[in-house]
Design a protein around this motif. Structure first.
Motif, PDB file in Angstrom:
ATOM      1  N   TYR A  68       0.852  -1.181   0.000  1.00  0.00           N
ATOM      2  CA  TYR A  68       0.000   0.000   0.000  1.00  0.00           C
ATOM      3  C   TYR A  68       0.885   1.226   0.000  1.00  0.00           C
ATOM      4  CZ  TYR A  68      -3.695   3.290   0.903  1.00  0.00           C
ATOM      5  OH  TYR A  68      -4.568   4.344   0.786  1.00  0.00           O
ATOM      6  N   ASP A  69       0.707   2.086  -0.989  1.00  0.00           N
ATOM      7  CA  ASP A  69       1.454   3.334  -1.130  1.00  0.00           C
ATOM      8  C   ASP A  69       0.717   4.408  -0.331  1.00  0.00           C
ATOM      9  OD1 ASP A  69       2.761   5.642  -1.945  1.00  0.00           O
ATOM     10  OD2 ASP A  69       2.023   5.561  -4.003  1.00  0.00           O
ATOM     11  N   GLU A  70       1.267   4.761   0.822  1.00  0.00           N
ATOM     12  CA  GLU A  70       0.618   5.732   1.705  1.00  0.00           C
ATOM     13  C   GLU A  70       0.508   7.112   1.055  1.00  0.00           C
ATOM     14  OE1 GLU A  70      -0.829   4.995   4.520  1.00  0.00           O
ATOM     15  OE2 GLU A  70      -0.040   2.980   4.811  1.00  0.00           O
ATOM     16  N   ASP A  71       1.545   7.538   0.350  1.00  0.00           N
ATOM     17  CA  ASP A  71       1.525   8.870  -0.270  1.00  0.00           C
ATOM     18  C   ASP A  71       0.500   8.949  -1.397  1.00  0.00           C
ATOM     19  OD1 ASP A  71       3.523   9.809   1.428  1.00  0.00           O
ATOM     20  OD2 ASP A  71       5.125   9.219   0.052  1.00  0.00           O
ATOM     21  N   GLY A  72       0.469   7.942  -2.257  1.00  0.00           N
ATOM     22  CA  GLY A  72      -0.448   7.940  -3.388  1.00  0.00           C
ATOM     23  C   GLY A  72      -1.811   7.361  -3.060  1.00  0.00           C
ATOM     24  N   GLN A  73      -1.945   6.797  -1.870  1.00  0.00           N
ATOM     25  CA  GLN A  73      -3.189   6.147  -1.432  1.00  0.00           C
ATOM     26  C   GLN A  73      -3.693   5.165  -2.482  1.00  0.00           C
ATOM     27  OE1 GLN A  73      -5.975   9.123  -0.118  1.00  0.00           O
ATOM     28  NE2 GLN A  73      -4.732   9.616   1.657  1.00  0.00           N
ATOM     29  N   ARG A  74      -2.869   4.156  -2.737  1.00  0.00           N
ATOM     30  CA  ARG A  74      -3.219   3.157  -3.751  1.00  0.00           C
ATOM     31  C   ARG A  74      -2.536   1.837  -3.429  1.00  0.00           C
ATOM     32  NH1 ARG A  74       0.716   5.101  -8.596  1.00  0.00           N
ATOM     33  NH2 ARG A  74       2.517   5.343  -7.269  1.00  0.00           N
ATOM     34  N   LEU A  75      -3.145   0.762  -3.897  1.00  0.00           N
ATOM     35  CA  LEU A  75      -2.574  -0.569  -3.753  1.00  0.00           C
ATOM     36  C   LEU A  75      -1.715  -0.836  -4.984  1.00  0.00           C
ATOM     37  CD1 LEU A  75      -2.576  -3.205  -2.028  1.00  0.00           C
ATOM     38  CD2 LEU A  75      -4.419  -4.002  -3.522  1.00  0.00           C
ATOM     39  N   LEU A  76      -0.487  -1.235  -4.752  1.00  0.00           N
ATOM     40  CA  LEU A  76       0.437  -1.550  -5.836  1.00  0.00           C
ATOM     41  C   LEU A  76       0.677  -3.047  -5.882  1.00  0.00           C
ATOM     42  CD1 LEU A  76       3.143   1.196  -5.201  1.00  0.00           C
ATOM     43  CD2 LEU A  76       1.218   1.299  -6.793  1.00  0.00           C
ATOM     44  N   ALA A  77       0.833  -3.567  -7.082  1.00  0.00           N
ATOM     45  CA  ALA A  77       1.238  -4.960  -7.261  1.00  0.00           C
ATOM     46  C   ALA A  77       2.623  -4.957  -7.880  1.00  0.00           C
ATOM     47  CB  ALA A  77       0.269  -5.693  -8.180  1.00  0.00           C
ATOM     48  N   GLU A  78       3.482  -5.801  -7.358  1.00  0.00           N
ATOM     49  CA  GLU A  78       4.769  -6.019  -8.010  1.00  0.00           C
ATOM     50  C   GLU A  78       4.602  -7.276  -8.853  1.00  0.00           C
ATOM     51  OE1 GLU A  78       9.514  -6.606  -7.176  1.00  0.00           O
ATOM     52  OE2 GLU A  78       8.172  -6.315  -5.486  1.00  0.00           O
ATOM     53  N   VAL A  79       4.678  -7.115 -10.166  1.00  0.00           N
ATOM     54  CA  VAL A  79       4.485  -8.245 -11.067  1.00  0.00           C
ATOM     55  C   VAL A  79       5.815  -8.672 -11.663  1.00  0.00           C
ATOM     56  CG1 VAL A  79       2.071  -7.710 -11.585  1.00  0.00           C
ATOM     57  CG2 VAL A  79       3.864  -6.763 -13.024  1.00  0.00           C
ATOM     58  N   GLY A  80       5.933  -9.969 -11.886  1.00  0.00           N
ATOM     59  CA  GLY A  80       7.132 -10.538 -12.473  1.00  0.00           C
ATOM     60  C   GLY A  80       6.754 -11.670 -13.416  1.00  0.00           C
ATOM     61  N   GLU A  81       7.766 -12.346 -13.917  1.00  0.00           N
ATOM     62  CA  GLU A  81       7.555 -13.418 -14.899  1.00  0.00           C
ATOM     63  C   GLU A  81       6.679 -12.891 -16.042  1.00  0.00           C
ATOM     64  OE1 GLU A  81       6.831 -17.482 -13.344  1.00  0.00           O
ATOM     65  OE2 GLU A  81       6.820 -16.479 -11.381  1.00  0.00           O
ATOM     66  N   ILE A  82       6.997 -11.688 -16.488  1.00  0.00           N
ATOM     67  CA  ILE A  82       6.197 -11.004 -17.504  1.00  0.00           C
ATOM     68  C   ILE A  82       6.586 -11.515 -18.889  1.00  0.00           C
ATOM     69  CG2 ILE A  82       5.525  -8.771 -18.443  1.00  0.00           C
ATOM     70  CD1 ILE A  82       6.645  -7.560 -15.737  1.00  0.00           C
ATOM     71  N   GLU A  83       5.597 -11.990 -19.623  1.00  0.00           N
ATOM     72  CA  GLU A  83       5.848 -12.432 -20.994  1.00  0.00           C
ATOM     73  C   GLU A  83       6.239 -11.217 -21.827  1.00  0.00           C
ATOM     74  OE1 GLU A  83       6.018 -15.379 -22.424  1.00  0.00           O
ATOM     75  OE2 GLU A  83       5.505 -16.446 -20.592  1.00  0.00           O
ATOM     76  N   PRO A  84       7.351 -11.275 -22.564  1.00  0.00           N
ATOM     77  CA  PRO A  84       7.812 -10.115 -23.332  1.00  0.00           C
ATOM     78  C   PRO A  84       6.775  -9.554 -24.304  1.00  0.00           C
ATOM     79  CG  PRO A  84       9.532 -11.774 -23.210  1.00  0.00           C
ATOM     80  CD  PRO A  84       8.295 -12.394 -22.630  1.00  0.00           C
ATOM     81  N   ALA A  85       6.042 -10.410 -24.998  1.00  0.00           N
ATOM     82  CA  ALA A  85       5.037  -9.911 -25.948  1.00  0.00           C
ATOM     83  C   ALA A  85       3.931  -9.148 -25.218  1.00  0.00           C
ATOM     84  CB  ALA A  85       4.448 -11.068 -26.746  1.00  0.00           C
ATOM     85  N   PHE A  86       3.580  -9.597 -24.021  1.00  0.00           N
ATOM     86  CA  PHE A  86       2.564  -8.915 -23.223  1.00  0.00           C
ATOM     87  C   PHE A  86       3.100  -7.567 -22.747  1.00  0.00           C
ATOM     88  CE2 PHE A  86       0.558  -8.206 -19.007  1.00  0.00           C
ATOM     89  CZ  PHE A  86      -0.722  -7.952 -19.462  1.00  0.00           C
ATOM     90  N   ALA A  87       4.344  -7.539 -22.265  1.00  0.00           N
ATOM     91  CA  ALA A  87       4.955  -6.283 -21.814  1.00  0.00           C
ATOM     92  C   ALA A  87       4.973  -5.268 -22.954  1.00  0.00           C
ATOM     93  CB  ALA A  87       6.369  -6.535 -21.301  1.00  0.00           C
ATOM     94  N   GLU A  88       5.267  -5.732 -24.136  1.00  0.00           N
ATOM     95  CA  GLU A  88       5.294  -4.858 -25.309  1.00  0.00           C
ATOM     96  C   GLU A  88       3.890  -4.323 -25.611  1.00  0.00           C
ATOM     97  OE1 GLU A  88       6.130  -5.471 -30.007  1.00  0.00           O
ATOM     98  OE2 GLU A  88       7.654  -6.278 -28.646  1.00  0.00           O
ATOM     99  N   ALA A  89       2.874  -5.185 -25.552  1.00  0.00           N
ATOM    100  CA  ALA A  89       1.495  -4.762 -25.824  1.00  0.00           C
ATOM    101  C   ALA A  89       1.037  -3.725 -24.796  1.00  0.00           C
ATOM    102  CB  ALA A  89       0.555  -5.968 -25.823  1.00  0.00           C
ATOM    103  N   VAL A  90       1.397  -3.909 -23.526  1.00  0.00           N
ATOM    104  CA  VAL A  90       1.037  -2.948 -22.489  1.00  0.00           C
ATOM    105  C   VAL A  90       1.749  -1.618 -22.751  1.00  0.00           C
ATOM    106  CG1 VAL A  90       1.184  -2.401 -20.023  1.00  0.00           C
ATOM    107  CG2 VAL A  90       0.475  -4.687 -20.751  1.00  0.00           C
ATOM    108  N   ALA A  91       3.037  -1.684 -23.080  1.00  0.00           N
ATOM    109  CA  ALA A  91       3.812  -0.473 -23.360  1.00  0.00           C
ATOM    110  C   ALA A  91       3.256   0.287 -24.563  1.00  0.00           C
ATOM    111  CB  ALA A  91       5.282  -0.835 -23.592  1.00  0.00           C
ATOM    112  N   GLU A  92       2.688  -0.434 -25.520  1.00  0.00           N
ATOM    113  CA  GLU A  92       2.102   0.193 -26.709  1.00  0.00           C
ATOM    114  C   GLU A  92       0.714   0.764 -26.441  1.00  0.00           C
ATOM    115  OE1 GLU A  92       2.233  -2.938 -29.614  1.00  0.00           O
ATOM    116  OE2 GLU A  92       4.364  -2.614 -30.022  1.00  0.00           O
ATOM    117  N   GLY A  93       0.179   0.559 -25.234  1.00  0.00           N
ATOM    118  CA  GLY A  93      -1.109   1.121 -24.874  1.00  0.00           C
ATOM    119  C   GLY A  93      -2.303   0.269 -25.252  1.00  0.00           C
ATOM    120  N   ARG A  94      -2.105  -1.007 -25.538  1.00  0.00           N
ATOM    121  CA  ARG A  94      -3.227  -1.872 -25.916  1.00  0.00           C
ATOM    122  C   ARG A  94      -4.148  -2.190 -24.743  1.00  0.00           C
ATOM    123  NH1 ARG A  94      -0.210  -6.069 -29.899  1.00  0.00           N
ATOM    124  NH2 ARG A  94       0.539  -4.499 -31.370  1.00  0.00           N
TER     125      ARG A  94
END
Length: 123
Positions: A68-94
């Motif tokens: 929990y980010d106290e300053d931003g008042q939000r729940l954060l997830a630390e994600v890993g084992e990210i499939e490269p094609a998925f990371a690319e699609a997210v970065a492209e705004g899909r």
């Protein structure tokens, strides 16, 4: 295939929400802190998925932890084992929106009965 390093992403904020089944829920900062504290990635890991599948859709990444980010008042997830094609699609705004699906405290399939628990992160 090489998978990327972990990334922290915002998945939830305190407030009033209407679940897909129409039930209204109100989450406080304390609720989100409790979700982060209860999460056990070894016993019951939450996958990152496309959409909100019922079962058996592939995981494109995995939640390694929540905080929990106290300053931003939000729940954060630390994600890993990210499939490269998925990371690319997210970065492209899909996938512009991220939504956290939770097991309700009373759900029979909840790995931590009695409290909210992350089911999956939907992109």
């Amino acid at each position: 295939m090489i998978k990327s390093a972990t990334r922290k992403i915002e998945v939830f904020r305190p407030g009033k929400f209407v679940a897909m089944n129409g039930v209204e829920c109100d989450f406080t900062a304390d609720d989100l802190r409790a979700i982060a504290a209860a999460y056990d990635p070894l016993a019951a890991p939450a996958p990152g998925v496309i959409g909100h599948p019922k079962t058996d859709d592939p995981a494109w990444c995995w939640a390694k932890g929540f905080s929990y980010d106290e300053d931003g008042q939000r729940l954060l997830a630390e994600v890993g084992e990210i499939e490269p094609a998925f990371a690319e699609a997210v970065a492209e705004g899909r996938y512009k929106k991220i939504s956290l699906s939770l097991f309700p405290p009373s759900a029979a399939s909840n790995p931590k009965p009695g409290q909210w628990y992350p089911r999956h992160i939907g992109f």
